[in-house]
Motif scaffolding. Sequence first.
Motif, PDB file in Angstrom:
ATOM      1  N   THR A 211      -1.312  12.813  32.388  1.00 14.83           N
ATOM      2  CA  THR A 211      -1.120  13.601  33.614  1.00 14.83           C
ATOM      3  C   THR A 211       0.324  14.100  33.720  1.00 14.83           C
ATOM      4  O   THR A 211       0.604  15.014  34.507  1.00 14.83           O
ATOM      5  N   ALA A 212       1.212  13.525  32.910  1.00 13.28           N
ATOM      6  CA  ALA A 212       2.606  13.993  32.884  1.00 13.28           C
ATOM      7  C   ALA A 212       2.702  15.460  32.452  1.00 13.28           C
ATOM      8  O   ALA A 212       3.718  16.115  32.689  1.00 13.28           O
ATOM      9  N   SER A 213       1.650  15.966  31.831  1.00 14.20           N
ATOM     10  CA  SER A 213       1.641  17.367  31.372  1.00 14.20           C
ATOM     11  C   SER A 213       1.658  18.364  32.521  1.00 14.20           C
ATOM     12  O   SER A 213       1.975  19.545  32.314  1.00 14.20           O
ATOM     13  N   PHE A 214       1.280  17.907  33.714  1.00 10.08           N
ATOM     14  CA  PHE A 214       1.002  18.856  34.794  1.00 10.08           C
ATOM     15  C   PHE A 214       1.932  18.687  35.985  1.00 10.08           C
ATOM     16  O   PHE A 214       1.515  18.753  37.136  1.00 10.08           O
ATOM     17  N   SER A 215       3.210  18.466  35.690  1.00 11.22           N
ATOM     18  CA  SER A 215       4.203  18.333  36.764  1.00 11.22           C
ATOM     19  C   SER A 215       4.814  19.675  37.117  1.00 11.22           C
ATOM     20  O   SER A 215       4.933  20.564  36.278  1.00 11.22           O
ATOM     21  N   GLU A 216       5.236  19.751  38.357  1.00 14.39           N
ATOM     22  CA  GLU A 216       6.015  20.908  38.787  1.00 14.39           C
ATOM     23  C   GLU A 216       7.424  20.798  38.216  1.00 14.39           C
ATOM     24  O   GLU A 216       7.879  19.713  37.857  1.00 14.39           O
ATOM     25  N   SER A 217       8.113  21.912  38.195  1.00 15.29           N
ATOM     26  CA  SER A 217       9.509  21.925  37.771  1.00 15.29           C
ATOM     27  C   SER A 217      10.386  21.313  38.869  1.00 15.29           C
ATOM     28  O   SER A 217      10.022  21.330  40.041  1.00 15.29           O
ATOM     29  N   SER A 218      11.548  20.816  38.470  1.00 11.95           N
ATOM     30  CA  SER A 218      12.485  20.301  39.479  1.00 11.95           C
ATOM     31  C   SER A 218      13.327  21.435  40.080  1.00 11.95           C
ATOM     32  O   SER A 218      14.006  21.238  41.076  1.00 11.95           O
TER      33      SER A 218
ATOM     34  N   VAL B  22      -5.013  31.476  33.184  1.00 12.51           N
ATOM     35  CA  VAL B  22      -3.601  31.136  32.971  1.00 12.51           C
ATOM     36  C   VAL B  22      -3.529  29.991  31.971  1.00 12.51           C
ATOM     37  O   VAL B  22      -4.469  29.204  31.832  1.00 12.51           O
ATOM     38  N   VAL B  23      -2.399  29.922  31.277  1.00 13.13           N
ATOM     39  CA  VAL B  23      -2.265  28.972  30.173  1.00 13.13           C
ATOM     40  C   VAL B  23      -1.011  28.127  30.394  1.00 13.13           C
ATOM     41  O   VAL B  23       0.025  28.641  30.831  1.00 13.13           O
ATOM     42  N   ARG B  24      -1.117  26.845  30.124  1.00 10.81           N
ATOM     43  CA  ARG B  24       0.030  25.939  30.206  1.00 10.81           C
ATOM     44  C   ARG B  24       0.365  25.481  28.787  1.00 10.81           C
ATOM     45  O   ARG B  24      -0.502  24.941  28.085  1.00 10.81           O
ATOM     46  N   ARG B  25       1.607  25.707  28.371  1.00  8.52           N
ATOM     47  CA  ARG B  25       2.027  25.229  27.051  1.00  8.52           C
ATOM     48  C   ARG B  25       2.107  23.696  27.065  1.00  8.52           C
ATOM     49  O   ARG B  25       2.491  23.104  28.085  1.00  8.52           O
ATOM     50  N   ILE B  26       1.761  23.092  25.953  1.00  7.00           N
ATOM     51  CA  ILE B  26       1.686  21.630  25.884  1.00  7.00           C
ATOM     52  C   ILE B  26       2.620  21.097  24.812  1.00  7.00           C
ATOM     53  O   ILE B  26       2.501  21.431  23.631  1.00  7.00           O
ATOM     54  N   HIS B  27       3.533  20.254  25.259  1.00  5.61           N
ATOM     55  CA  HIS B  27       4.458  19.575  24.355  1.00  5.61           C
ATOM     56  C   HIS B  27       3.706  18.479  23.596  1.00  5.61           C
ATOM     57  O   HIS B  27       2.855  17.784  24.182  1.00  5.61           O
TER      58      HIS B  27
ATOM     59  N   ARG C 208       7.362  28.129  19.126  1.00  3.08           N
ATOM     60  CA  ARG C 208       8.429  27.192  18.794  1.00  3.08           C
ATOM     61  C   ARG C 208       7.810  25.826  18.518  1.00  3.08           C
ATOM     62  O   ARG C 208       6.743  25.512  19.052  1.00  3.08           O
ATOM     63  N   PRO C 209       8.474  25.001  17.687  1.00  2.55           N
ATOM     64  CA  PRO C 209       7.826  23.776  17.220  1.00  2.55           C
ATOM     65  C   PRO C 209       7.591  22.704  18.284  1.00  2.55           C
ATOM     66  O   PRO C 209       6.727  21.857  18.126  1.00  2.55           O
ATOM     67  N   ASN C 210       8.336  22.737  19.394  1.00  3.07           N
ATOM     68  CA  ASN C 210       8.200  21.660  20.378  1.00  3.07           C
ATOM     69  C   ASN C 210       6.906  21.704  21.174  1.00  3.07           C
ATOM     70  O   ASN C 210       6.497  20.714  21.764  1.00  3.07           O
TER      71      ASN C 210
ATOM     72  N   GLY D 111      14.461  23.497  27.410  1.00  3.58           N
ATOM     73  CA  GLY D 111      13.254  24.258  27.095  1.00  3.58           C
ATOM     74  C   GLY D 111      12.243  23.472  26.286  1.00  3.58           C
ATOM     75  O   GLY D 111      11.294  24.054  25.750  1.00  3.58           O
ATOM     76  N   TRP D 112      12.387  22.158  26.228  1.00  5.65           N
ATOM     77  CA  TRP D 112      11.517  21.327  25.380  1.00  5.65           C
ATOM     78  C   TRP D 112      10.037  21.469  25.744  1.00  5.65           C
ATOM     79  O   TRP D 112       9.159  21.234  24.916  1.00  5.65           O
ATOM     80  N   ASP D 113       9.744  21.802  27.008  1.00  5.26           N
ATOM     81  CA  ASP D 113       8.344  21.851  27.462  1.00  5.26           C
ATOM     82  C   ASP D 113       7.710  23.236  27.272  1.00  5.26           C
ATOM     83  O   ASP D 113       6.594  23.478  27.708  1.00  5.26           O
TER      84      ASP D 113
END
Lengths: 146, 151
Positions: free
Chosen positions: A47-54, A26-31, A82-84, B47-49
């Motif tokens: 570690t902020a990269s790996f939070s659950e959604s609210s 599985v892959v996590r997109r990274i801002h 997308r660029p973000n 959708g920023w993330d």
Amino acid sequence: MKPPPLDEVGRVVPHDHPDIGDDWIVVRRIHGGWLKDANDGAIGLSTASFSESSEPPRGMSIDILNLIEEEGIDAKTFLTSRPNYPYAVLFRVGDLRALGLTVGFHPLKEKPPFPANPYHGEVWGIGDARGPKNELRKIAEWFVKP
Amino acid sequence: MHSERPGTGNVFYIIQDSVASTTSASNRIFERQIRNKFNELCALPSGWDGYRSGPVPFGTANFAFALTERIATIADAIPNIFPTSAGEIQAEWEIDGGVVELVFYGPLRASVYVEYEGQSEERELGSDFTFVEGWISDLKAKRTLDEAAAA
């Protein structure tokens, strides 16, 4: 792939999907705003990269690489379209389960401005504490590297 | 103050210049840099993330702003500041070999993680940040003693 379990109002509930094997990826997109200077051999991510959604069902969003590749889609292009969020990290599902986390399937319907994502999944069990997020940072591997 | 972002219908807020004003020039630089970063987080597009997360809520940013600026002043260092997919703000300092991470979950709800010389501790925090301030002050005092001993 069996559909995910739903609650009485049709929402996906946290689950560990039996069709997602331990050898799946599985892959996590990274801002870009999550990158930081690497030290102590870490991946250079907060570690902020790996939070659950609210939002319910409150998992950490991922894309299921096996499903993307089954469709013959170029995953790197799909994930960074997308660029973000130009980067991505990958996890082996067995490594996530070894941390006590569960990996589920949660296909997303189109909801403007968001396109449908039939390959979307979630990782549950991370919580607010830093420990599990730091473990995720340790086992993450770059899929699309800065 | 709030503004409509054209085309999205989203409302985003700008943290007022008058918030948590401090006196020294360096503190004003910290304050400005932190405010600018927080304003960025409150204006993140939907959708920023890469998934469907929204911007950091103004209430979270407003709570986090004054405390982050205060800790930055004590630490004499600007933190790395990150949004999370849950609408939180995470501020990270690496000070004299130690690590301090503050996570602001929402108004009056935060946690801190500190790590130094192999020891680490994580705590839930409300509005009382004296633990963090004390820890950073102790770290700076230790550095002063180490420097004096080495001289």
